[in-house]
Enzyme design. Sequence first.
Site, PDB file in Angstrom:
ATOM      1  N   GLU A 137       0.833  -1.207   0.000  1.00 21.23           N
ATOM      2  CA  GLU A 137       0.000   0.000   0.000  1.00 21.23           C
ATOM      3  C   GLU A 137       0.867   1.257   0.000  1.00 21.23           C
ATOM      4  O   GLU A 137       2.047   1.217   0.314  1.00 21.23           O
ATOM      5  CB  GLU A 137      -0.895   0.022   1.250  1.00 21.23           C
ATOM      6  CG  GLU A 137      -1.900  -1.107   1.338  1.00 21.23           C
ATOM      7  CD  GLU A 137      -2.946  -1.065   0.231  1.00 21.23           C
ATOM      8  OE1 GLU A 137      -3.153   0.013  -0.367  1.00 21.23           O
ATOM      9  OE2 GLU A 137      -3.551  -2.125  -0.038  1.00 21.23           O
ATOM     10  N   SER A 194     -13.159  -0.089  -7.405  1.00 16.67           N
ATOM     11  CA  SER A 194     -13.784  -0.858  -6.339  1.00 16.67           C
ATOM     12  C   SER A 194     -13.946  -0.023  -5.077  1.00 16.67           C
ATOM     13  O   SER A 194     -14.648  -0.407  -4.165  1.00 16.67           O
ATOM     14  CB  SER A 194     -12.935  -2.094  -6.030  1.00 16.67           C
ATOM     15  OG  SER A 194     -11.653  -1.684  -5.638  1.00 16.67           O
ATOM     16  N   TYR A 244      -8.849   4.076 -20.870  1.00 15.98           N
ATOM     17  CA  TYR A 244      -9.166   3.510 -19.561  1.00 15.98           C
ATOM     18  C   TYR A 244      -8.585   4.412 -18.483  1.00 15.98           C
ATOM     19  O   TYR A 244      -7.425   4.840 -18.571  1.00 15.98           O
ATOM     20  CB  TYR A 244      -8.587   2.100 -19.439  1.00 15.98           C
ATOM     21  CG  TYR A 244      -8.889   1.464 -18.101  1.00 15.98           C
ATOM     22  CD1 TYR A 244     -10.138   0.895 -17.860  1.00 15.98           C
ATOM     23  CD2 TYR A 244      -7.944   1.463 -17.086  1.00 15.98           C
ATOM     24  CE1 TYR A 244     -10.441   0.336 -16.622  1.00 15.98           C
ATOM     25  CE2 TYR A 244      -8.233   0.906 -15.846  1.00 15.98           C
ATOM     26  CZ  TYR A 244      -9.482   0.350 -15.618  1.00 15.98           C
ATOM     27  OH  TYR A 244      -9.788  -0.191 -14.402  1.00 15.98           O
ATOM     28  N   TYR A 255       4.040   5.189  -6.853  1.00 15.16           N
ATOM     29  CA  TYR A 255       2.813   4.425  -6.586  1.00 15.16           C
ATOM     30  C   TYR A 255       1.987   4.356  -7.875  1.00 15.16           C
ATOM     31  O   TYR A 255       1.075   5.141  -8.116  1.00 15.16           O
ATOM     32  CB  TYR A 255       2.016   5.040  -5.434  1.00 15.16           C
ATOM     33  CG  TYR A 255       0.877   4.143  -4.980  1.00 15.16           C
ATOM     34  CD1 TYR A 255       1.129   2.859  -4.512  1.00 15.16           C
ATOM     35  CD2 TYR A 255      -0.445   4.572  -5.045  1.00 15.16           C
ATOM     36  CE1 TYR A 255       0.093   2.025  -4.120  1.00 15.16           C
ATOM     37  CE2 TYR A 255      -1.490   3.743  -4.653  1.00 15.16           C
ATOM     38  CZ  TYR A 255      -1.212   2.472  -4.192  1.00 15.16           C
ATOM     39  OH  TYR A 255      -2.239   1.643  -3.816  1.00 15.16           O
ATOM     40  N   GLU A 258      -1.219  -1.950 -10.795  1.00 11.87           N
ATOM     41  CA  GLU A 258      -1.736  -2.764 -11.883  1.00 11.87           C
ATOM     42  C   GLU A 258      -2.833  -2.053 -12.673  1.00 11.87           C
ATOM     43  O   GLU A 258      -3.155  -2.464 -13.778  1.00 11.87           O
ATOM     44  CB  GLU A 258      -2.242  -4.107 -11.330  1.00 11.87           C
ATOM     45  CG  GLU A 258      -3.602  -4.091 -10.633  1.00 11.87           C
ATOM     46  CD  GLU A 258      -3.667  -3.246  -9.365  1.00 11.87           C
ATOM     47  OE1 GLU A 258      -2.609  -3.053  -8.725  1.00 11.87           O
ATOM     48  OE2 GLU A 258      -4.774  -2.775  -9.024  1.00 11.87           O
TER      49      GLU A 258
END
Length: 367
Positions: A137, A194, A244, A255, A258
Site C-alpha cells: 500500500e 472498487s 481507460y 505508486y 496494476e
Amino acid sequence: MLSSSLSGSLLYRLAVIVAVAGLFSLIAMFAWTSPLTACLSSNKSGSIREHIVKNNSLVEAVVDKPVLLLWVWPENYRFSLSDCKTIYNIDGCHLTDNRSLYNNSDAVLLFHKGISLSSLPKSPRPPFQKWIWMNVESPHNTRKFPGTSNLFNLTLSYREDSDIPVRSRLISRKIPDENFEIPKKEKLVCWIVSNKAKYTGAGIREAYFQELSKYVKVEVYGKAYGTFLDYKNYFPTIASCKFYLSFENSIHKDYITEKLNGPLSVGTVPVVLGPPRKNYERFIPGDSFIHVNDFPDAKALAEYLTRLDQDEEAYRKYFNWRRYFSARPHLILKNQEFVLAICTACEYVGRHREYKQIPDIYEWFFN
Ligand SMILES: *[C@@H]1O[C@H](CO)[C@@H](O)[C@H](O)[C@H]1NC(C)=O
Ligand SMILES: *[C@@H]1O[C@H](CO)[C@@H](O)[C@H](O)[C@H]1NC(C)=O
Ligand SMILES: *[C@@H]1O[C@H](CO)[C@@H](O)[C@H](O)[C@H]1NC(C)=O
Ligand SMILES: *[C@@H]1O[C@H](CO)[C@@H](O)[C@H](O)[C@H]1NC(C)=O
Ligand SMILES: *[C@@H]1O[C@H](CO)[C@@H](O)[C@H](O)[C@H]1NC(C)=O
C-alpha cells in the site's frame, strides 16, 4: 509480468553465476582442508543439484537454495507454493509457510498489515536470517504499528528504492512486432473502480471523475458503483474501450499499480492520475499514455479524448511502443493479489546474501 529487472541483464546474471561459482570453489577448498567438513556437507534442507557455469562451461553442482519462510499468508490469500515456478519461472528459493523451518530459514517474509508484536517470530533469530518488511500500500493507507525499529533487513514495496521493488514491467523485444492490431472498440472511456472511500485518499480521483463525466461519457464498473464485474470480464471489458482511467487511490512517488498494466496489456490507452508524468516515464514510454496533468482541467481532457475518437491516425500513435515492448496481463484473482510480490522476494533472496539492516522502516517509508 516477470520484469526485465527480475530476469536481469545477461551480464548481471553471469556476474552472479561467476561469483556463486567462485564461492563454491572456496567452500569446496575449505571443506577439503577443514575439520568442519562434516558440518558443511550435512544436508541442509535446501541442497539440490543444479547446472552452473564454471570455468566457462556448464557443470552440475550442489547449489544451496535459500529458504524463504512466509510467516503469514497476506490477507490469508493462499496460493500454491509452486506458483512462482509455474507462473513466473522463479525458482531461486525454497518457499515455505511451515513455521517449524524457522531456524533454517534464510529469510522471513513479514506482511505489514499482519504484523503485531505478539505475532512476530518468538525464537531467537539465527544470525544469517533476514526479515523482510512487505507492504504493497501507499503511505496514505499504511498504519504505523509500534515496535518495528531494528527488526528488518530488507524492504519490499512498490517503491523503486526498496530493496525488493515490485511491479509489473514492460518487457523489451529484440525482434520488433509489426503485427499488433488494436482490439475492436465499443466504448470510449471506461473505469473499473472498487473503492471510493475518501479516507483512502480516493477523493481526488473521484472528484476528477465527476468533473470529467460532465463532458464525456465514462462507463463505470466495479464495487464502488454497485456493478460488480466478473473476473473473467476484466480484461475483455478494458480491451473494448479506447481509453481507460488508470486512477490511483492516492498520489505518491512510484505508486503506479496494476491499474496501469491492465490497459497496456490489452491494447487500450491509459489515462493516468497519480504521480507526475516524469515518474510514469521511468516505467513506460511517454507516448503510451495520457496524463491528466497534460491538460488544464477535466473539460480540456474530455475534449482531447473526443477529438482522438475521430482521429484514427492520432489514436494509433499511442500504440507505437508495442513494436518494441510488450506488457503481460497481471494476475487478477483475489487470492493472487500477492503472488508477484512474494515471488519477487523469492527471486531476490535467491540472488542476494549480503548483510543489510534497516534501523527505522517508517523513517524511510513515510519521509
Ligand atoms: C545427504 O543426503 C543424501 C541423499 O539425499 C545421503 O546419501 C547423504 O548421506 C546425506 N548426507 C548427510 C551428511 O547427511
Ligand atoms: C578450464 O578449461 C580449460 C579449457 O577447457 C582447461 O584447459 C582447464 O584445465 C580448465 N581449468 C580447470 C581449473 O578446470
Ligand atoms: C513442517 O516441517 C516439519 C519439519 O521438517 C515436518 O515434520 C512437518 O511435517 C512439516 N509440516 C507441514 C505441514 O508440511
Ligand atoms: C529454534 O531453535 C531454538 C534454539 O536455538 C529453539 O529453542 C526453538 O524451539 C527452535 N524453533 C523451531 C521452530 O524449531
Ligand atoms: C538483520 O537485521 C537485524 C536487526 O536490524 C540485525 O541485528 C541483523 O544482524 C541483520 N542480519 C542480517 C543477516 O543482515
